[in-house]
Design a protein around this motif. Structure first.
Motif, PDB file in Angstrom:
ATOM      1  N   MET A  93     -51.207  11.025  25.083  1.00 56.18           N
ATOM      2  CA  MET A  93     -52.262   9.509  26.270  1.00 56.18           C
ATOM      3  C   MET A  93     -51.339   9.890  26.940  1.00 56.18           C
ATOM      4  N   THR A  94     -52.166   9.441  28.351  1.00 51.28           N
ATOM      5  CA  THR A  94     -51.617   9.027  29.555  1.00 51.28           C
ATOM      6  C   THR A  94     -50.995   7.223  29.783  1.00 51.28           C
ATOM      7  N   TYR A  95     -50.461   7.128  30.821  1.00 45.42           N
ATOM      8  CA  TYR A  95     -49.817   5.794  30.951  1.00 45.42           C
ATOM      9  C   TYR A  95     -50.908   4.929  30.472  1.00 45.42           C
ATOM     10  N   ARG A  96     -51.873   5.139  31.846  1.00 43.19           N
ATOM     11  CA  ARG A  96     -52.987   4.400  31.874  1.00 43.19           C
ATOM     12  C   ARG A  96     -53.156   3.617  30.520  1.00 43.19           C
ATOM     13  N   LEU A  97     -53.893   4.820  30.025  1.00 41.48           N
ATOM     14  CA  LEU A  97     -54.251   4.349  28.592  1.00 41.48           C
ATOM     15  C   LEU A  97     -53.233   4.343  27.883  1.00 41.48           C
ATOM     16  N   ILE A  98     -52.088   3.896  27.174  1.00 39.32           N
ATOM     17  CA  ILE A  98     -50.976   4.034  26.857  1.00 39.32           C
ATOM     18  C   ILE A  98     -50.636   1.574  27.370  1.00 39.32           C
ATOM     19  N   GLY A  99     -50.976   1.543  28.686  1.00 43.48           N
ATOM     20  CA  GLY A  99     -50.730   0.261  29.566  1.00 43.48           C
ATOM     21  C   GLY A  99     -52.242  -0.424  28.535  1.00 43.48           C
ATOM     22  N   GLU A 100     -52.747   0.339  28.268  1.00 40.02           N
ATOM     23  CA  GLU A 100     -54.129  -0.690  27.886  1.00 40.02           C
ATOM     24  C   GLU A 100     -54.062  -1.518  25.852  1.00 40.02           C
ATOM     25  N   GLU A 101     -53.793   0.197  25.579  1.00 40.04           N
ATOM     26  CA  GLU A 101     -53.287   0.384  24.097  1.00 40.04           C
ATOM     27  C   GLU A 101     -51.801  -1.337  23.678  1.00 40.04           C
ATOM     28  N   LEU A 102     -50.905  -1.347  24.622  1.00 42.46           N
ATOM     29  CA  LEU A 102     -50.692  -2.533  24.431  1.00 42.46           C
ATOM     30  C   LEU A 102     -49.854  -3.499  25.305  1.00 42.46           C
ATOM     31  N   GLY A 103     -51.258  -3.415  25.874  1.00 38.37           N
ATOM     32  CA  GLY A 103     -51.431  -4.949  27.091  1.00 38.37           C
ATOM     33  C   GLY A 103     -50.292  -5.106  28.264  1.00 38.37           C
ATOM     34  N   VAL A 104     -50.086  -3.819  28.694  1.00 37.61           N
ATOM     35  CA  VAL A 104     -49.086  -3.929  29.862  1.00 37.61           C
ATOM     36  C   VAL A 104     -49.712  -3.013  31.177  1.00 37.61           C
ATOM     37  N   SER A 105     -48.921  -3.094  31.985  1.00 37.17           N
ATOM     38  CA  SER A 105     -49.116  -2.942  32.929  1.00 37.17           C
ATOM     39  C   SER A 105     -48.867  -0.694  33.165  1.00 37.17           C
ATOM     40  N   GLU A 106     -49.104   0.041  34.345  1.00 33.93           N
ATOM     41  CA  GLU A 106     -48.817   1.133  34.154  1.00 33.93           C
ATOM     42  C   GLU A 106     -47.711   1.697  33.996  1.00 33.93           C
ATOM     43  N   VAL A 107     -47.261   0.786  35.448  1.00 30.82           N
ATOM     44  CA  VAL A 107     -45.886   0.513  35.741  1.00 30.82           C
ATOM     45  C   VAL A 107     -44.814   0.357  34.276  1.00 30.82           C
ATOM     46  N   THR A 108     -45.122  -0.558  34.091  1.00 27.77           N
ATOM     47  CA  THR A 108     -44.369  -0.655  32.780  1.00 27.77           C
ATOM     48  C   THR A 108     -43.992   0.180  32.028  1.00 27.77           C
ATOM     49  N   VAL A 109     -45.227   0.922  31.527  1.00 31.47           N
ATOM     50  CA  VAL A 109     -45.438   2.265  30.741  1.00 31.47           C
ATOM     51  C   VAL A 109     -44.131   3.178  31.411  1.00 31.47           C
ATOM     52  N   THR A 110     -44.436   3.256  32.546  1.00 27.71           N
ATOM     53  CA  THR A 110     -43.493   4.271  33.018  1.00 27.71           C
ATOM     54  C   THR A 110     -42.150   3.635  33.031  1.00 27.71           C
ATOM     55  N   ARG A 111     -41.857   2.692  32.557  1.00 27.49           N
ATOM     56  CA  ARG A 111     -40.594   2.330  32.853  1.00 27.49           C
ATOM     57  C   ARG A 111     -40.514   2.653  31.904  1.00 27.49           C
ATOM     58  N   TYR A 112     -41.054   2.206  30.651  1.00 26.32           N
ATOM     59  CA  TYR A 112     -40.651   2.216  29.105  1.00 26.32           C
ATOM     60  C   TYR A 112     -40.608   3.563  28.600  1.00 26.32           C
ATOM     61  N   ILE A 113     -41.089   4.566  29.536  1.00 26.60           N
ATOM     62  CA  ILE A 113     -40.752   6.061  29.487  1.00 26.60           C
ATOM     63  C   ILE A 113     -39.476   6.395  29.682  1.00 26.60           C
ATOM     64  N   ALA A 114     -39.459   5.937  31.232  1.00 27.79           N
ATOM     65  CA  ALA A 114     -37.731   6.638  31.770  1.00 27.79           C
ATOM     66  C   ALA A 114     -36.834   5.933  30.918  1.00 27.79           C
ATOM     67  N   LYS A 115     -36.923   4.985  29.959  1.00 33.45           N
ATOM     68  CA  LYS A 115     -35.955   4.496  29.249  1.00 33.45           C
ATOM     69  C   LYS A 115     -35.860   5.179  28.114  1.00 33.45           C
ATOM     70  N   ALA A 116     -36.897   5.333  27.448  1.00 30.28           N
ATOM     71  CA  ALA A 116     -37.279   6.619  26.440  1.00 30.28           C
ATOM     72  C   ALA A 116     -36.139   7.634  26.223  1.00 30.28           C
ATOM     73  N   PHE A 117     -36.342   8.351  27.347  1.00 28.96           N
ATOM     74  CA  PHE A 117     -36.229   9.767  27.690  1.00 28.96           C
ATOM     75  C   PHE A 117     -34.557   9.188  28.101  1.00 28.96           C
ATOM     76  N   HIS A 118     -34.342   8.818  28.793  1.00 22.43           N
ATOM     77  CA  HIS A 118     -33.112   7.778  29.224  1.00 22.43           C
ATOM     78  C   HIS A 118     -31.933   8.360  27.738  1.00 22.43           C
ATOM     79  N   HIS A 119     -32.624   7.318  27.143  1.00 22.50           N
ATOM     80  CA  HIS A 119     -31.601   6.222  25.731  1.00 22.50           C
ATOM     81  C   HIS A 119     -31.891   8.102  25.149  1.00 22.50           C
ATOM     82  N   CYS A 120     -33.439   8.865  25.277  1.00 19.58           N
ATOM     83  CA  CYS A 120     -32.712  10.309  24.197  1.00 19.58           C
ATOM     84  C   CYS A 120     -31.698  11.306  24.672  1.00 19.58           C
TER      85      CYS A 120
END
Length: 176
Positions: free
Chosen positions: A140-167
Motif C-alpha cells: 500500500m502507498t503511504y497515503r492509503l496507509i494513512g487513510e487506513e490508520l487515520g493519520v497523515s502521510e507524514v506520520t506514516v513516513t515517520r512510522y515506516i522510518a522508525k520501523a526500518f530503523h528498528h529492524c
C-alpha cells in the motif's frame, strides 16, 4: 429417455436415412473434425427424439435440413462454449504455482525465520507495526496507509522510518 412410439421412430429413421450424410457433411467444415461432426450429428438426432411433442414437431417440419441445421448450430455453440470454458479453466490451473514439497530442514529454517520476524516486529508499537506490514506485505502507498490508520502521510513516513530503523538495529544486534 423413454422409448419413443413406433410412429416417431419411423419418422426419425426416415429423416436420419435421408439427411444424416448431408448433416455430417454440413457439420464437418464447421467443426474441422470428422469425429466431432459425427458426434454432433448423432446428438442432433438424440435431441430430435427426446424433444417434447417430438412427433408433432417433426410433422410440422417443412424443411428437415433447416430444422436439423438449427439444432446442429445450437449444439455447436454449446460445444464451443464448453470447450472455451474448459481451455480457460485449464489455463488458470496451469498458471497456478505448483505446490512445493519442502524438506523438514527447510521447514525448520522457515519457522525460525518467522519467529525471528515476529520477535523483531513485536518490538514495534502496534500502529508502527501495522503501517510497516501494510507497506511491506500489502504494497500500500503511504497515503492509503494513512487513510487506513487515520493519520497523515507524514506520520506514516515517520512510522515506516522508525520501523526500518528498528529492524536494522535488531538485525545488527542479532549478528553480533
Amino acid at each position: 429417455m423413454s422409448t419413443p412410439d413406433p410412429a416417431l421412430r419411423e419418422q426419425v429413421s426416415r429423416i436420419y436415412q435421408d439427411h444424416h450424410r448431408w448433416l455430417q457433411g454440413w457439420l464437418r467444415p464447421r467443426v474441422a473434425c470428422r469425429h466431432l461432426a459425427a458426434d454432433l450429428m448423432q446428438d442432433v438426432f438424440v435431441r430430435v427424439l427426446s424433444a417434447p411433442d417430438a412427433s408433432d414437431r417433426l410433422g410440422a417440419v417443412r424443411e428437415p435440413r433447416g430444422y436439423l441445421a438449427t439444432i446442429a448450430r445450437r449444439l455447436m455453440i454449446d460445444y464451443f462454449r464448453r470447450a472455451r470454458l474448459e481451455r480457460a479453466w485449464l489455463q488458470a490451473l496451469a498458471e497456478q504455482p505448483e505446490a512445493v514439497e519442502i524438506s523438514e530442514q527447510e521447514r525448520l529454517i522457515l519457522l525460525q525465520t518467522l519467529c525471528e520476524l515476529d520477535a523483531m516486529l513485536a518490538g514495534l508499537g502496534p500502529r508502527i507495526r501495522r503501517a510497516f506490514l501494510l507497506s511491506q506485505l500489502d504494497g500500500m502507498t503511504y497515503r492509503l496507509i494513512g487513510e487506513e490508520l487515520g493519520v497523515s502521510e507524514v506520520t506514516v513516513t515517520r512510522y515506516i522510518a522508525k520501523a526500518f530503523h528498528h529492524c536494522t538495529l535488531y538485525s545488527l544486534q542479532a549478528d553480533s
